[in-house]
Structures are given as structure tokens and as C-alpha cells.
Scaffold this active site. Structure first.
Site, PDB file in Angstrom:
ATOM      1  N   SER A 169       0.708  -1.330  -0.025  1.00 41.71           N
ATOM      2  CA  SER A 169       0.028   0.028   0.015  1.00 41.71           C
ATOM      3  C   SER A 169       0.852   1.147  -0.008  1.00 41.71           C
ATOM      4  O   SER A 169       1.734   1.636  -1.009  1.00 41.71           O
ATOM      5  CB  SER A 169      -0.954  -0.143   1.213  1.00 41.71           C
ATOM      6  OG  SER A 169      -1.879   1.148   1.197  1.00 41.71           O
ATOM      7  N   ARG A 175      -4.620   8.476  22.765  1.00 39.01           N
ATOM      8  CA  ARG A 175      -4.694   6.826  22.555  1.00 39.01           C
ATOM      9  C   ARG A 175      -3.195   6.440  22.458  1.00 39.01           C
ATOM     10  O   ARG A 175      -2.393   6.846  21.789  1.00 39.01           O
ATOM     11  CB  ARG A 175      -5.686   6.674  21.517  1.00 39.01           C
ATOM     12  CG  ARG A 175      -5.288   7.459  20.354  1.00 39.01           C
ATOM     13  CD  ARG A 175      -6.394   7.096  19.187  1.00 39.01           C
ATOM     14  NE  ARG A 175      -6.127   5.683  18.774  1.00 39.01           N
ATOM     15  CZ  ARG A 175      -5.268   5.096  17.433  1.00 39.01           C
ATOM     16  NH1 ARG A 175      -4.435   6.214  17.001  1.00 39.01           N
ATOM     17  NH2 ARG A 175      -5.097   3.941  17.371  1.00 39.01           N
ATOM     18  N   PRO A 176      -2.977   5.138  22.873  1.00 42.67           N
ATOM     19  CA  PRO A 176      -1.869   4.321  22.563  1.00 42.67           C
ATOM     20  C   PRO A 176      -1.827   4.180  21.307  1.00 42.67           C
ATOM     21  O   PRO A 176      -2.853   3.552  20.560  1.00 42.67           O
ATOM     22  CB  PRO A 176      -2.071   3.268  23.531  1.00 42.67           C
ATOM     23  CG  PRO A 176      -3.377   2.986  23.834  1.00 42.67           C
ATOM     24  CD  PRO A 176      -4.085   4.145  23.496  1.00 42.67           C
ATOM     25  N   GLY A 215      -0.672   1.782  18.008  1.00 43.46           N
ATOM     26  CA  GLY A 215      -0.893   0.262  17.851  1.00 43.46           C
ATOM     27  C   GLY A 215       0.184  -0.642  17.530  1.00 43.46           C
ATOM     28  O   GLY A 215       0.362  -1.909  17.575  1.00 43.46           O
ATOM     29  N   GLU A 250     -12.262   7.561   6.732  1.00 44.61           N
ATOM     30  CA  GLU A 250     -11.178   7.899   7.638  1.00 44.61           C
ATOM     31  C   GLU A 250     -10.402   9.143   7.109  1.00 44.61           C
ATOM     32  O   GLU A 250     -10.376   9.400   5.922  1.00 44.61           O
ATOM     33  CB  GLU A 250     -10.111   6.915   7.856  1.00 44.61           C
ATOM     34  CG  GLU A 250     -10.252   5.543   8.387  1.00 44.61           C
ATOM     35  CD  GLU A 250      -9.078   4.769   8.540  1.00 44.61           C
ATOM     36  OE1 GLU A 250      -8.590   4.482   9.657  1.00 44.61           O
ATOM     37  OE2 GLU A 250      -8.846   4.055   7.625  1.00 44.61           O
TER      38      GLU A 250
END
Length: 566
Positions: A64, A520-521, A523, A370
Site C-alpha cells: 500500500s 490513545r496508545p 497500535g 477515515e
């Protein structure tokens, strides 16, 4: 299963010592030179999955938007969706098995999933334009053939095109022809039908500049453009003739750097867009008369599409339930515009396309994008049938609106969203009684939808951009010893642990107008991501910095304390 032949072939695709990989949402991705054994083994796994589901399975060789020296692989399930979660675990286990354990792992998977090894298997394969992709595809084919599977190698394809091929083959051609021409014809026919209905005021001959990220999108768009040229003229840049894949170009570069790609001259108010490397993301942008760059990201794309769909439904007189799904990263202005001006309900999920997609399936029409430009619209089967009926039975204006909606549905490269599939298609592979289906985000399809809507509404790119003004925002990263100390709730908008962090964020947010912030953590790495927005860039920057300091102090920050200034 000829275990001797598998062992012999496997030795030709040996696993490097100590290499451990994880199959995630994007499949496997790493440096291309570490992937030969993985490709061979995913060929084996695709055959087992095909035998188990009695369906065609897809294998896509791509990384990608990653750099050119990387590569990757992902499997496509029977309805064009992502691989089922339990099979993601099998993929990880098989990829990481040492040579001497390969036979045992294959037998374990076959027994656990009750695979009938006598069943025929069929696998379709596609690849992107990376220098390593052709050889890695051959490794997949070796895996397929050693287990006795049949295959069709489509060669160069965008990722969404492979999803389309798998779905067509498993629905007996009812969705479309499983050929590249079938894909071009299905989308172009819907686009041309739609744009015929546009009044010719304003931009009579529409043209668009497309940055193809030096990837597969250029090749496929060039093949396709004559099919839709009467409705749109495209000018291709970063077409792969020179320049590296995704280097200083592509949707990811444009979005993160907030500037146009290299290799594209932009005059003021020209409409431009960028694909990513495998053509499943798209963002738009333009320069205004003063030379300022304006990005139109996934939030504004979702707003344009959902507003248009809502208008058509009102025109037809159908009260179907339409919803837009966003993540916490969606700009607050987009949420307010949708809810307050367009009266379209908005729902927030955790970050990650699988969460967005799952929520979007709950509506008659669900739209999600998104901010990075990956997204689509989903239509339930009941809606498709109702609209088809309306297009045949209604009069005049209502009929015209229903016909438009019918073409829009065809224009989205959309696979089933609700399990209402021909009864003969084997569906027993679903984990939880629901069919996890996947309308892959498709940059070519999304581009044609956007262009059709702009033409039908007579909107310029500036007018689209002016639907609402984004609130200034800032994203930062804070290094921590262990990202797991942060846990969140409310679709990642509230921190649960460590104690005191959410209270600190709440107090900081109160200091600024129109503000919000969340953490937020990551990923993938030991960092905490910080997002802040406010009524001015200065306020957003201050808020982001202050929240970063709170994270550093309360969540075990390491290295240098976050510094102000950007």
C-alpha cells in the site's frame, strides 16, 4: 496433502532465522527481502481457506502506502472482505513456524477448521508495481500449486480490483464480470449515466489532475480513462515512469505534510487528487488565488457524499436510515455540520477501518471515511431493491433521483453488507453468524463518485471546501516506556488509565474555546498519540503541548520532555 512435496518446496522458500511477523488489518508488511517464505506459506493457507469455504480466495501482494523497498501480502475472503479473525491467527502461526514444524501446523489448521482436503481449491492473485512484487507473486503460486490448488494470476491490479474479482467469481458473475474490462465497464457505465444528468452550466468540460503515487493506480487509470472520457478528462502525474513509489507523493504524503506532491504544477483553483500506492485511498486539494494550499480529506469527502445521498432520499420521499461513521480524529466542524445543518446522524468508533465498517453495516446506508481518505458507502440489499423499484415505478423528478441513486450504488465498488447473498454461495465460514463483508475503499471508484456529485450539484472545489471550515488542530506523539499503561473508552475519546490523566485533560480543555483533546496508545510502537483542536492554531498548539506534558508526567514518558513550538 503431499507433505513430502510441501517440505521439499518449503526448503526453497526458507524462513530467515528468528524472524517473527504478525498478520494485522493490512496483512503482513515488512522489507521485501524477508517475505519469500511468507508468500509461499500464504499460497498454502489460501488453498486451505478455499477448500474450507468451497469458494475462490484472493491473495494480494502489496504494501500500500509503505516505501518501495517494503512489500506485503493479504488474503481476501469469499465476499471480497478481509480474512476472518481466526484465520488471521492461522496466518501468523504458519508464517512464523520453523521448517521442521510446518507439517504439524498445516495439519493442525486443517483439523481445527475441518478442511476437506479432497475439495477443489481456486485462488486468484494480484500484485502492485513494486520491483519485488512479481517474484513474490511466483512464491504464492508455488504454495498454491504444491497443495494442488488451481489459480488465476491477474498480474498487476489495484487492491480494490482484486476484491472485486473475488466477489464476482463467488457470485457467479451476478455482481459483474470477473475481468479488468468488467470492472472498467461497470464503474464507467454508472459514471457516464450519472454525469449525463448534470446541467452543463459552469465547468462544462471537467478535468482533474491525479497524483498516482508512482503506483498501480496510474496504470489502471490510463487503461480505464477512455471508458469515461466523455464525462471527465484526467491528467496523470507521478505515473511511475520516473520517481519512486510513494516517495514525496501519494495520498499519505499530501495528508501528513499538508502540501502538494512533487512533480505536479498546480494553478489556482484547479481540482487535484492523490491516490496511495495501491489505490485504495484518495484525498483532494487545490491552491486558492493567493497560492494557499487547501486539503480536502476524508471528513469532507464523507460530508459531500452523505449530504448528496440524503438530498436524493428526500427527493424520492424515502425515509431510510442513513448514518455517517467517524473516529475521534474527525474534525469537530465536520461532525457539527452533518448533525446540525444536514441532520445526518453521526456515530464515533475506535480508530481502524474494521471498526468503522462494522458500525456502518448497521444502517440502510452507512458512509465512512477515515481522515486519510480510506472509506466508502454501504447500501443494504433491501435499499438496493427498493431504489431499483423506485427507478422503474416513480414519476418525473422522483424517478430521476431514484435513477441517480441506483447509479451511485453501482459506482461504489461495493460488496454485500448484510448477508443477503444468493443462497447457493457457501456462507458457513462466518465466525459469529454474521457475514463480515468488505466494501474495499477504492480510490478510482471514490474519485468517480466525487466527480459525479460535484458535476450534478454544479459545485467547484472551493465551494465544496467552503461547506464548513475545519477547526485548527495539532497531532503529537509522546514516547513512553509502555504504551499499555494508557487505556481508553468512549471510542477512544476518554482515558481510563492512568488515574488522573483524563481529569488533567478535562481541566486543560476548559482553558480554550471550541476545544477538545484526547490521547490513545499507538497500535504499533511505544508512543501515545495526542490530538487537540481549538478555535485558533495557536490555541490548538498550546493545548496539544500541555496534554503531551500531562501524558509524559502521568503515563511514564521517556526521553526528552515535550517541548513547545512546531
Amino acid at each position: 496433502m503431499d507433505l513430502g512435496a510441501i517440505t521439499k518446496y518449503s526448503a526453497l522458500h526458507a524462513k530467515p532465522n528468528g524472524l517473527i511477523l504478525q498478520y494485522g488489518t493490512a496483512g503482513f508488511r515488512t522489507k521485501a527481502e524477508h517475505l519469500d517464505h511468507v508468500m509461499f506459506r500464504m499460497g498454502l493457507l489460501a488453498v486451505l481457506r478455499s477448500k474450507q469455504t468451497k469458494s475462490t480466495i484472493g491473495v494480494m501482494v502489496t504494501a500500500s502506502h509503505n516505501p518501495e523497498e517494503d512489500n506485503g501480502v493479504k488474503l481476501v475472503d469469499p465476499l471480497g472482505e478481509m480474512l476472518a479473525p481466526s484465520w488471521e491467527e492461522h496466518a501468523t502461526c504458519l508464517a512464523n513456524a520453523e521448517e521442521q514444524d510446518m507439517q504439524r501446523v498445516l495439519i493442525d489448521i486443517s483439523e481445527k477448521e475441518a478442511v476437506n482436503l479432497q475439495q477443489d481449491a481456486f485462488v486468484v492473485i494480484g500484485r502492485d508495481t513494486r520491483p519485488s512484487s512479481e517474484k513474490l507473486s511466483q512464491s504464492v503460486i508455488d504454495g498454491v500449486t504444491v497443495l494442488g490448488g488451481q489459480f488465476h494470476d491477474y498480474g498487476l491490479l489495484t487492491t480494490p480490483q482484486l476484491h472485486y474479482m473475488v466477489y464476482c467469481r463467488n457470485t457467479g458473475g451476478r455482481y459483474g464480470k470477473a475481468t479488468i474490462e468488467g470492472y472498467y465497464q461497470k464503474l464507467s457505465k454508472a459514471f457516464v449515466e450519472l454525469t449525463k444528468q448534470a446541467s452543463c452550466s459552469g465547468d462544462e468540460y471537467r478535468s482533474l489532475k491525479v497524483d498516482c503515487a508512482n503506483g498501480i493506480g496510474a496504470l489502471k487509470l490510463r487503461e480505464m480513462e477512455h471508458y469515461f472520457s466523455q464525462g471527465l478528462s484526467v491528467q496523470l502525474f507521478n505515473d511511475g515512469s520516473k520517481g519512486k513509489l510513494n516517495h514525496l507523493c501519494g495520498a499519505d504524503f499530501v495528508k501528513s505534510h499538508q502540501k502538494p506532491p512533487q512533480g505536479m504544477e498546480i494553478k489556482s483553483n484547479e481540482r487535484c487528487c492523490s491516490f496511495d500506492g495501491d489505490a485504495d485511498r484518495i484525498v483532494y486539494y487545490y491552491h486558492d488565488a493567493d497560492g494557499h494550499f487547501h486539503l480536502i480529506d476524508g471528513d469532507k469527502i464523507a460530508t459531500l457524499i452523505s449530504s448528496f445521498l440524503k438530498e436524493l432520499l428526500v427527493e424520492i420521499g424515502e425515509s431510510l436510515n442513513i448514518g455517517v461513521v467517524q473516529t475521534a480524529y474527525a474534525n469537530g466542524s465536520s461532525t457539527r455540520y452533518l448533525e446540525e445543518v444536514m441532520k445526518v446522524p453521526v456515530y464515533c468508533t475506535k480508530t481502524g477501518v474494521k471498526h468503522l465498517h462494522h458500525k456502518a453495516q448497521e444502517f440502510d446506508i452507512g458512509v465512512y471515511f477515515e481522515a486519510n481518505g480510506h472509506g466508502t458507502a454501504l447500501f443494504s440489499t433491501a435499499v438496493e431493491m427498493k431504489i431499483k423499484q423506485s427507478a422503474e415505478q416513480l414519476e418525473d423528478k422522483k424517478r430521476k433521483a431514484a435513477k441517480m441513486l441506483e447509479n451511485i450504488i453501482d459506482l461504489f465498488n461495493q460488496v454485500r453488507t448484510d448477508g443477503a447473498v444468493d443462497s447457493w454461495l457457501p456462507l458457513h465460514y462466518s465466525e459469529d453468524g454474521q457475514n463480515r463483508v468488505w466494501a474495499a475503499g477504492d480510490a478510482i471508484s471514490d474519485m468517480l463518485v466525487i466527480e459525479a456529485i460535484l458535476a450534478l450539484k454544479g459545485l467547484t472545489v472551493q465551494q465544496w471546501d467552503a461547506l464548513y471550515t475545519d477547526l485548527p488542530n495539532r497531532q503529537l506523539k509522546v514516547q513512553v516506556a509502555d504504551r499499555r499503561v494508557i487505556s481508553t473508552t468512549d471510542a477512544e475519546r476518554q482515558a481510563v488509565t492512568p488515574p488522573g490523566l483524563q481529569e488533567a485533560i478535562n481541566d486543560l480543555v476548559k482553558k480554550y474555546k471550541l476545544s477538545r483533546a484526547f490521547v490513545r496508545p499507538s497500535g504499533t510502537e511505544d508512543v501515545v498519540r495526542v490530538y487537540a483542536e481549538a478555535d485558533s492554531q495557536e490555541s490548538a498548539d498550546h493545548l496539544a503541548h500541555e496534554v503531551s506534558l500531562a501524558v509524559f508526567q502521568l503515563a511514564g514518558g521517556i526521553g526528552e520532555r515535550p517541548q513547545p513550538g512546531f
